[in-house]
Design a protein around this motif. Structure first.
Motif, PDB file in Angstrom:
ATOM      1  N   ASN A 166       0.872  -1.172   0.000  1.00 34.09           N
ATOM      2  CA  ASN A 166       0.000   0.000   0.000  1.00 34.09           C
ATOM      3  C   ASN A 166       0.905   1.217   0.000  1.00 34.09           C
ATOM      4  O   ASN A 166       1.641   1.422   0.960  1.00 34.09           O
ATOM      5  CB  ASN A 166      -0.860   0.064   1.262  1.00 34.09           C
ATOM      6  CG  ASN A 166      -1.667  -1.199   1.432  1.00 34.09           C
ATOM      7  OD1 ASN A 166      -2.171  -1.752   0.476  1.00 34.09           O
ATOM      8  ND2 ASN A 166      -1.747  -1.675   2.672  1.00 34.09           N
ATOM      9  N   PRO A 167       0.853   2.036  -1.039  1.00 31.04           N
ATOM     10  CA  PRO A 167       1.778   3.177  -1.077  1.00 31.04           C
ATOM     11  C   PRO A 167       1.582   4.124   0.104  1.00 31.04           C
ATOM     12  O   PRO A 167       2.492   4.870   0.460  1.00 31.04           O
ATOM     13  CB  PRO A 167       1.449   3.870  -2.407  1.00 31.04           C
ATOM     14  CG  PRO A 167       0.280   3.171  -2.987  1.00 31.04           C
ATOM     15  CD  PRO A 167       0.009   1.932  -2.223  1.00 31.04           C
ATOM     16  N   GLY A 168       0.392   4.100   0.713  1.00 29.44           N
ATOM     17  CA  GLY A 168       0.153   4.974   1.866  1.00 29.44           C
ATOM     18  C   GLY A 168       0.437   4.294   3.193  1.00 29.44           C
ATOM     19  O   GLY A 168       0.296   4.904   4.247  1.00 29.44           O
ATOM     20  N   GLY A 169       0.814   3.020   3.175  1.00 27.80           N
ATOM     21  CA  GLY A 169       1.107   2.318   4.420  1.00 27.80           C
ATOM     22  C   GLY A 169      -0.149   2.108   5.251  1.00 27.80           C
ATOM     23  O   GLY A 169      -1.267   2.212   4.755  1.00 27.80           O
ATOM     24  N   CYS A 170       0.045   1.814   6.530  1.00 24.47           N
ATOM     25  CA  CYS A 170      -1.094   1.618   7.420  1.00 24.47           C
ATOM     26  C   CYS A 170      -0.746   2.173   8.795  1.00 24.47           C
ATOM     27  O   CYS A 170       0.348   2.682   9.008  1.00 24.47           O
ATOM     28  CB  CYS A 170      -1.456   0.131   7.527  1.00 24.47           C
ATOM     29  SG  CYS A 170      -0.231  -0.843   8.424  1.00 24.47           S
TER      30      CYS A 170
END
Lengths: 812, 106
Positions: A522-526
């Motif tokens: 996920n390019p936005g991370g978590c």
């Protein structure tokens, strides 16, 4: 045009756990890269082979073992051809050919052909009534034949042999197990453990004939008995051979792909033909073949990573443990438990309760584990075996596991096996042991999956140890071998350490750079990885690294602690807990002016203004005119103190002075987790220094320094690190210790579990014994703290925007 | 539907959000790593946590209180959690963000 639009074709030969696991991993990383076709011999979708024995014993139904049903294949656009064996690989034209003459072209081929049961090379081994025990077909055949009762002879007392013995016994057959060695499971147990196991199985009505070499299966037209080399024989209605498994390499071999015991693969699971990959029981990697499921999953991860064209991971072999899946018999073994030169054995034998534990040590490290009767500490010991931990400090209680006062089950809770199914495991989300186990049986293999599916351990994480134990006890050898390379979170396969190494070596200066460089899913991370990676970037590059506010939890962005109703709490820094009447008056006036709903003393001797709306934070900070107490952060919290020498009639050292100095030296320090200190002026220890991350106790000759204590979720008494003479030395040791913790602990790991993980010896070596390292560590911490400004002052001065006010007030 | 200007695109931090006071209650305006904007009621369906203070990644916001994950397109909580938060239309014109609120029906 047409060519460009065509997806690459991946053909998978083998529809078992290894092949499909690889496909699953691949779909997670690159869902659209391949057009996938799967060929399987068996007429089933992928099922959980570990559960064959419960099915045979009548404890489960076949349908309950399905891991991926037909809808799963269809939903992912996978073509599944079951019951149609691939008989030839045409490497020149890059296609596979099936028994019925169909062909399927490939760009990449994945071989996951598994292993076949080996048959004892004796006359009569092909008579009707001779069975192997390997797949659902065998289970179905054995289930059917068992309804007729009679005598069943099992050749081979290995894991599979004992499981099938248990299954057929449960179905009412008279079972005899024949073995060439002196005790069952001779590769997993020593003589004493073997005898206990044999006794337990005999008590269930299973007979054992040991040290017998089989010579021939007897019978005219079908099985009637078994003859041994000594000339004796026993009658039998059926014979089941469980004498080992053989990697199925025929297909690869015929195609000219190099094979020895198994199909040869390198660390990327590639065969000698670079278009052909292989995973699972059919492969031979660095001279090893594996018959357990855990290594297969590790291989699947790596193979998928390369098939997805990420090309980063390597498979370096697996350390495995085994567990017998016979209901009611607890057995766990790992490593080399037979001992030898330069090894020591720790044993515990309670014949009455049927408990036997043995740990083999070599140079203070665990080399082998054998647990019989009570396997609850298996996962904990196995962790130490894999990590090669120095266990000197744990030696006294090694065989009893990691029990502590008030153990709520962080890492080792031993009792989980004995808890009833209704017992609550995850207190945050109210999830019971039974719910977790049934979810695992439905096809979960990792902690991440359990969290996602049940929510257990997904909130505060304090039950993680218990959930991991449930995974281990439910799945046996399947679970655990990958713990060493536990992925940082679901967004990546890299471990905490691998991410840190990349940040250091590649000079990655922001969270975004790390995500990009390591191909984050996920390019936005978590919410898991963003704060962790931001911390690692800031620790590696305190000056150059970008502190990304959007990667920090709201508390560290608002510099206040969010409460259940969305308001915040404000705790100003009061060094050492020593204040003045003027300061108290000012705090009181601010609280009154803003009608702060609650004013409370904290556990760390500070004042807490609770119930402040976000919008009011900057004004309150400005009026207080005090630095942030960082009570909201993974950071230095407070240095608690007692009155000390100045007033106390028992005090022998000036603890308040030292507490203030420590706090002034360490304030604004970010850390993997919160850090609490305390200074007591005499051994009465009124500041409770022994349940702090770093605590000191004044004695006549100076100070005793304690580390790794914790008084919260799981109580742990601190360990004595060293004794020093002066306050300056205390501060130096504190800095060195905390910097080592900052550099080495995983994000969200408190000092208590970290100290246990790395061991006191290593910490003492760097922080106490080596003056050069101590100075260097302390200097690095000083430098890091120097980069930080007081956030409240920054906000008041307009240099930091915490977005306190709404973006806009819309009125209709 | 009535549209209201909220401010400039760069006032909403990527990967996070801001809150807006409206007659329909507090609304979270959220922005993912690619700059896509979303607007939802600023109350997590679980315990009412302010979603404007959560992490945003892709089309998901993580509630800051108990880490519930909400899909920003549908407003539905991701399994195994169950619940729904109201979504609102949001668009940009140049640098200006506009929020659509249900207007009075004639």
């Amino acid at each position: 045009m047409g060519n460009r639009a065509r997806k690459a074709r991946l053909v998978v030969v083998g529809n078992g756990m290894a092949g499909i696991r690889t496909v699953e991993e691949l779909l997670r990383m690159a869902p659209d890269l391949y057009e996938i076709t799967v060929f399987g011999d068996e007429p089933h979708p992928n099922y959980n082979r570990i559960l064959l024995t419960p099915v045979l014993a009548g404890e489960m139904r076949m349908e309950e073992t399905i891991l991926n049903d037909y809808d799963w294949y269809a939903g992912h656009g996978i073509t599944l051809c079951t019951g149609s064996p691939v008989v030839q690989i045409d490497r020149v034209h890059r296609r596979v050919i099936t028994a019925s003459g169909e062909t399927a072209p490939y760009d990449r081929l994945l071989l996951a052909t598994g292993a076949a049961a080996a048959m004892a090379p004796i006359p009569g081994n092909d008579l009707p009534g001779v069975y192997s025990y390997r797949d659902m077909r065998d289970v179905e055949a054995l289930t059917q034949v068992s309804t007729g009762g009679g005598g069943a002879v099992i050749i081979g007392a290995g894991l599979l042999g004992l499981e099938v013995a248990h299954g057929l016994n449960a179905r009412g057959m008279q079972v005899t197990v024949v073995h060439r060695r002196a005790w069952p499971l001779d590769r997993q147990l020593d003589g004493r453990g073997g005898a206990m196991l044999q006794e337990a199985m005999e008590a269930r009505g299973i007979r054992f004939l040991m040290e017998r070499e089989s010579a021939a299966v007897l019978g005219e037209g079908r099985v009637e008995g078994l003859r041994f080399q000594d000339g004796s024989s026993i009658p039998a209605r059926i014979v089941v051979m469980t004498v080992g498994i053989r990697p199925r390499t025929g297909l690869a071999q015929t195609a000219g792909v190099a094979c020895e015991q198994g199909i040869l693969v390198n660390d990327t699971l590639q065969t000698y033909d670079p278009r052909i990959y292989a995973v699972g029981e059919c492969v031979q990697h660095r001279g090893m073949t594996y018959g357990l499921v855990a290594p297969l999953f590790e291989q699947a991860k790596v193979a998928a990573n390369h098939l997805a064209e990420y090309g980063r991971m390597r498979y370096e072999g697996s350390v495995t443990s085994t567990k017998l899946k016979v209901t009611g018999i607890e057995l766990f073994s790992a490593g080399d438990f037979r001992g030898g030169d330069n090894t020591e054995e720790l044993t515990l034998l309670d014949a009455h309760q049927g408990i036997y534990k043995k740990v083999v040590l070599q140079e203070h490290r665990i080399k082998g584990i054998l647990l019989y009767g009570d396997t609850s500490i298996g996962p904990w010991l196995f962790e130490h075996l894999r990590e090669e931990t120095d266990i000197s400090a744990l030696r006294d209680h090694l065989l009893f596991g990691e029990t502590h006062l008030g153990d709520a089950g962080h890492a080792g809770a031993n009792q989980v096996a004995r808890l009833p199914d209704t017992a609550e495991i995850c207190g945050c989300n109210g999830i019971s042991k039974g719910q977790i186990i049934s979810a695992i049986r439905d096809g979960l293999f990792t902690l991440e999956e359990v969290r996602k599916c049940t929510k257990a351990s997904a909130s505060c994480g304090s039950c993680t140890g218990l959930v991991e134990q449930l995974l281990a006890s439910t799945l046996g050898g399947v679970y655990g071998s990958s713990a060493r390379k536990k992925a940082l979170c679901g967004c990546t396969d890299y471990s905490h350490q691998e991410v840190r190494d990349a940040i250091q070596q590649e000079r990655l200066l922001s969270v975004r750079e790390v995500f990009r460089f390591l191909d984050w899913r996920n390019p936005g991370g978590c919410a898991g990885c963003r704060p962790a990676v931001n911390y690692y970037v800031r620790t590696a590059w305190p000056a150059e690294g970008y502190d990304d506010a959007s990667a920090r939890f709201i508390n560290e962005r608002a510099h206040a602690n969010i409460q259940k109703d969305g308001t915040y709490s404000v705790i100003p820094r009061i060094y050492g807990g020593v204040t003045t009447p003027a300061e108290l008056k000012r705090i009181a006036e601010v609280a009154e002016r803003h009608a702060v709903p609650m004013v409370k003393f904290t556990g760390g001797q500070r004042l807490d203004l609770l119930g402040v709306p976000k919008e009011k934070l900057p004004a309150i900070w400005a009026e207080l005119g005090m630095p942030s107490g960082h009570a909201y952060g993974k950071a230095l919290r407070t240095v608690k103190s007692c009155v000390g020498q100045e007033f106390c009639r028992f005090g022998v050292q000036d603890s308040t002075r030292l507490a203030i100095d420590l706090e002034k030296n360490l304030e604004r320090m970010w850390a993997p987790h919160k850090v609490k200190l305390a200074a007591s002026g005499c051994p009465r220890n009124c500041a409770e220094s022994t349940v702090k991350d770093f605590g000191v106790i004044g004695v006549d000759s100076g100070w005793e320094i304690y580390i790794g204590g914790n008084g919260g979720m799981k109580v742990r008494a601190a360990d004595l690190l060293t004794r020093v003479k002066s306050e300056a030395e205390v501060i130096l040791v504190a800095k060195a210790f905390l910097q080592m913790y900052r550099e080495e602990a995983q994000y969200l790991e408190r000092t208590a579990p970290w100290v246990e993980r790395v061991g006191m010896a290593r910490i003492r070596e760097r922080v106490v014994e080596d003056p050069v390292q101590r100075e260097e560590l302390a200097a690095r911490l000083d430098f890091a703290i120097l980069q930080e400004r007081d956030p409240w002052a920054e906000a008041v001065a307009g240099r930091l925007d915490i977005h306190a006010a709404p973006l806009r007030r819309v009125s209709a | 539907m009535q549209w209201f200007p909220l401010g400039k695109v760069n006032e909403v931090p990527p990967g996070g959000g801001r809150y807006v006071e409206t007659p329909a209650g507090q609304i979270a305006v959220l922005c993912n790593e690619e700059g896509t904007l979303f607007a939802v009621h600023n109350r997590c369906p679980h315990r009412g946590g302010p979603l404007s203070e959560g992490f945003v990644s892709g089309t998901t916001v993580f509630c800051p209180l108990h880490n519930w994950q909400i899909d920003l397109c549908s407003g539905e909580a991701l399994p195994p959690d169950q619940g729904c938060v109201r979504t609102f239309p949001v668009r940009t014109e140049g640098e200006e963000i506009w929020l659509g609120l249900p207007g009075e029906q004639p």
